[in-house]
Design a protein around this motif. Structure first.
Motif, PDB file in Angstrom:
ATOM      1  N   UNK B  64      15.417 -16.394  -8.947  1.00 24.31           N
ATOM      2  CA  UNK B  64      16.482 -16.725  -8.007  1.00 24.31           C
ATOM      3  C   UNK B  64      16.349 -15.918  -6.718  1.00 24.31           C
ATOM      4  N   UNK B  65      16.048 -14.636  -6.859  1.00 23.69           N
ATOM      5  CA  UNK B  65      15.885 -13.794  -5.666  1.00 23.69           C
ATOM      6  C   UNK B  65      14.698 -14.251  -4.834  1.00 23.69           C
ATOM      7  N   UNK B  66      13.629 -14.690  -5.518  1.00 22.24           N
ATOM      8  CA  UNK B  66      12.449 -15.164  -4.784  1.00 22.24           C
ATOM      9  C   UNK B  66      12.776 -16.407  -3.968  1.00 22.24           C
ATOM     10  N   UNK B  67      13.753 -17.182  -4.458  1.00 19.56           N
ATOM     11  CA  UNK B  67      14.134 -18.415  -3.762  1.00 19.56           C
ATOM     12  C   UNK B  67      15.168 -18.151  -2.678  1.00 19.56           C
ATOM     13  N   UNK B  68      15.468 -16.887  -2.410  1.00 21.23           N
ATOM     14  CA  UNK B  68      16.395 -16.549  -1.336  1.00 21.23           C
ATOM     15  C   UNK B  68      17.768 -16.145  -1.812  1.00 21.23           C
ATOM     16  N   UNK B  69      17.983 -16.150  -3.139  1.00 26.13           N
ATOM     17  CA  UNK B  69      19.229 -15.619  -3.681  1.00 26.13           C
ATOM     18  C   UNK B  69      20.312 -16.644  -3.974  1.00 26.13           C
ATOM     19  N   UNK B  74      17.929 -22.164  -9.039  1.00 23.01           N
ATOM     20  CA  UNK B  74      17.230 -22.278 -10.323  1.00 23.01           C
ATOM     21  C   UNK B  74      17.645 -23.566 -11.030  1.00 23.01           C
ATOM     22  N   UNK B  75      16.711 -24.503 -11.129  1.00 23.69           N
ATOM     23  CA  UNK B  75      16.990 -25.807 -11.767  1.00 23.69           C
ATOM     24  C   UNK B  75      16.618 -25.815 -13.224  1.00 23.69           C
ATOM     25  N   UNK B  76      15.571 -25.071 -13.572  1.00 22.75           N
ATOM     26  CA  UNK B  76      15.123 -25.042 -14.969  1.00 22.75           C
ATOM     27  C   UNK B  76      14.366 -23.751 -15.214  1.00 22.75           C
ATOM     28  N   UNK B 100       4.332 -26.689  -5.176  1.00 20.74           N
ATOM     29  CA  UNK B 100       5.573 -27.122  -4.530  1.00 20.74           C
ATOM     30  C   UNK B 100       5.473 -28.628  -4.329  1.00 20.74           C
ATOM     31  N   UNK B 101       6.501 -29.322  -4.796  1.00 23.05           N
ATOM     32  CA  UNK B 101       6.504 -30.775  -4.626  1.00 23.05           C
ATOM     33  C   UNK B 101       7.934 -31.246  -4.389  1.00 23.05           C
ATOM     34  N   UNK B 102       8.120 -32.047  -3.358  1.00 24.48           N
ATOM     35  CA  UNK B 102       9.428 -32.625  -3.032  1.00 24.48           C
ATOM     36  C   UNK B 102      10.526 -31.562  -2.979  1.00 24.48           C
ATOM     37  N   UNK B 103      10.221 -30.433  -2.369  1.00 25.20           N
ATOM     38  CA  UNK B 103      11.229 -29.396  -2.204  1.00 25.20           C
ATOM     39  C   UNK B 103      11.517 -28.583  -3.455  1.00 25.20           C
ATOM     40  N   UNK B 104      10.729 -28.766  -4.504  1.00 29.51           N
ATOM     41  CA  UNK B 104      10.913 -27.996  -5.737  1.00 29.51           C
ATOM     42  C   UNK B 104       9.651 -27.183  -6.011  1.00 29.51           C
ATOM     43  N   UNK B 105       9.844 -25.868  -6.113  1.00 27.40           N
ATOM     44  CA  UNK B 105       8.720 -24.982  -6.398  1.00 27.40           C
ATOM     45  C   UNK B 105       8.660 -24.712  -7.897  1.00 27.40           C
ATOM     46  N   UNK B 119       8.343 -11.308 -22.381  1.00 32.59           N
ATOM     47  CA  UNK B 119       8.485 -12.738 -22.114  1.00 32.59           C
ATOM     48  C   UNK B 119       7.187 -13.218 -21.511  1.00 32.59           C
ATOM     49  N   UNK B 120       6.660 -14.268 -22.071  1.00 32.80           N
ATOM     50  CA  UNK B 120       5.426 -14.805 -21.515  1.00 32.80           C
ATOM     51  C   UNK B 120       5.578 -16.302 -21.294  1.00 32.80           C
ATOM     52  N   UNK B 121       4.658 -16.831 -20.496  1.00 32.72           N
ATOM     53  CA  UNK B 121       4.633 -18.270 -20.217  1.00 32.72           C
ATOM     54  C   UNK B 121       5.964 -18.806 -19.711  1.00 32.72           C
ATOM     55  N   UNK B 122       6.687 -17.995 -18.949  1.00 24.36           N
ATOM     56  CA  UNK B 122       7.937 -18.503 -18.394  1.00 24.36           C
ATOM     57  C   UNK B 122       7.613 -19.419 -17.215  1.00 24.36           C
ATOM     58  N   UNK B 123       8.344 -20.515 -17.131  1.00 19.78           N
ATOM     59  CA  UNK B 123       8.178 -21.455 -16.029  1.00 19.78           C
ATOM     60  C   UNK B 123       9.541 -21.683 -15.402  1.00 19.78           C
ATOM     61  N   UNK B 124       9.631 -21.476 -14.094  1.00 19.85           N
ATOM     62  CA  UNK B 124      10.884 -21.688 -13.363  1.00 19.85           C
ATOM     63  C   UNK B 124      10.688 -22.811 -12.360  1.00 19.85           C
ATOM     64  N   UNK B 125      11.682 -23.684 -12.289  1.00 15.85           N
ATOM     65  CA  UNK B 125      11.718 -24.686 -11.214  1.00 15.85           C
ATOM     66  C   UNK B 125      12.805 -24.269 -10.238  1.00 15.85           C
ATOM     67  N   UNK B 126      12.424 -24.176  -8.971  1.00 16.36           N
ATOM     68  CA  UNK B 126      13.328 -23.642  -7.945  1.00 16.36           C
ATOM     69  C   UNK B 126      13.459 -24.615  -6.785  1.00 16.36           C
ATOM     70  N   UNK B 127      14.690 -24.853  -6.369  1.00 14.08           N
ATOM     71  CA  UNK B 127      14.897 -25.592  -5.127  1.00 14.08           C
ATOM     72  C   UNK B 127      14.540 -24.669  -3.970  1.00 14.08           C
TER      73      UNK B 127
END
Lengths: 150, 129
Positions: B64-69, B74-76, B100-105, B119-127
């Motif tokens: 979340x912080x990487x996406x600007x806070x 955080x979508x997923x 990054x695709x269609x505004x989602x990183x 925690x390993x293999x974490x995947x985050x989808x970020x707007x």
């Protein structure tokens, strides 16, 4: 390992409704180290367009806790707690949650399987707010090691 | 805030010795392996261990912080839990934006504490991509 209760796959538990309180949001946000005032200050949250303080995304574990524990303690699922670990977790968020919301969650048993002496259980939670909008879908994966010492 | 492939993510946090007590109350997870030193040792653990979902919340914060806070960025988030998290030892959450695709990183992340991967293999989808 005892026989797997595979007849429980697909079973949905009764809906559970959780009332999101402002102090609970603050308590959770503080416990995980959040500092954004949207989670703590109703005035800041209102200025940003929310009705009250905004729950952090991972607050989903709070409103899903009761349904998850209900399943884990269900004798029909025969879960061996002494050997239970949380293996993996997935959340997909759709709508924000704020203090004052009432979130209704339905938990479904998605899979029960066995591999290499380990039992794998997968649960899905679908949570909706008081307007019927989905707030979050969760996939909860647990692993049970074979209990050799009984 | 615009995320781009290759962007690095890092968050460092040291859980204090009572964080599991506060998190138990906040989350409703009162499993004694997290809050009772004696019980934890009796079941063969080195001592009280962190809640996996607390550690996942640190990964969520880092993303979340990487996406600007923006908390709604955080979508997923998915994660696999591995090593046991200890109290009073620094955790390093690290990750990288992969696409990054269609505004989602989409970012890959993990959480380490010393040599242990919590925690390993974490995947985050970020707007905000």
């Amino acid at each position: 390992m005892p026989p797997l209760p595979t007849d429980q796959i697909g079973r949905a538990y009764p809906a559970d409704t959780y009332a999101v309180g402002r102090e609970k949001v603050r308590e959770y946000a503080a416990a995980v180290g959040e500092t954004n005032p949207l989670h703590f200050d109703p005035a800041v949250a209102r200025d940003a367009g929310y009705a009250d303080v905004l729950a952090p995304a991972m607050f989903v574990v709070v409103y899903c806790s009761r349904p998850f524990l209900t399943a884990l303690f269900d004798p029909e699922l025969a879960i061996d707690f002494a050997h239970l670990v949380h293996g993996a977790q997935e959340f997909r968020w759709a709508q924000p949650v704020v203090a004052g919301d009432e979130i209704t969650t339905i938990l479904t048993v998605r899979d029960i399987s066995e591999r290499a002496g380990l039992r794998f259980d997968t649960f899905e939670t679908v949570s909706r707010n008081q307007r019927g909008e989905t707030t979050c879908v969760g996939t909860w994966s647990t692993i049970i090691r074979a209990g050799e010492e009984g | 805030m615009t995320l781009a492939p290759g962007d690095q993510i890092e968050l460092r946090v040291t859980p204090d010795r009572y964080v599991t007590v506060r998190y138990a109350g906040a989350s409703g997870d009162f499993n004694p392996i997290h809050i009772d030193e004696e019980f934890a040792r009796q079941v063969g653990l080195p001592g009280r261990i962190l809640h996996g979902l607390w550690s996942m919340a640190q990964v969520a914060r880092a993303a979340t912080e990487a996406a600007g806070g923006d908390p709604l960025a955080l979508r997923a988030l998915s994660a696999q839990f591995r090593g046991m998290g200890r109290l009073e030892e620094e955790i390093v959450v690290s990750g990288e934006v992969r696409s990054v695709q269609d505004g989602v990183a989409t970012a890959r992340l993990e959480a380490r504490q010393g040599d242990a991967r919590l925690i390993r293999n974490a995947v985050a989808e970020l707007r905000g991509g």
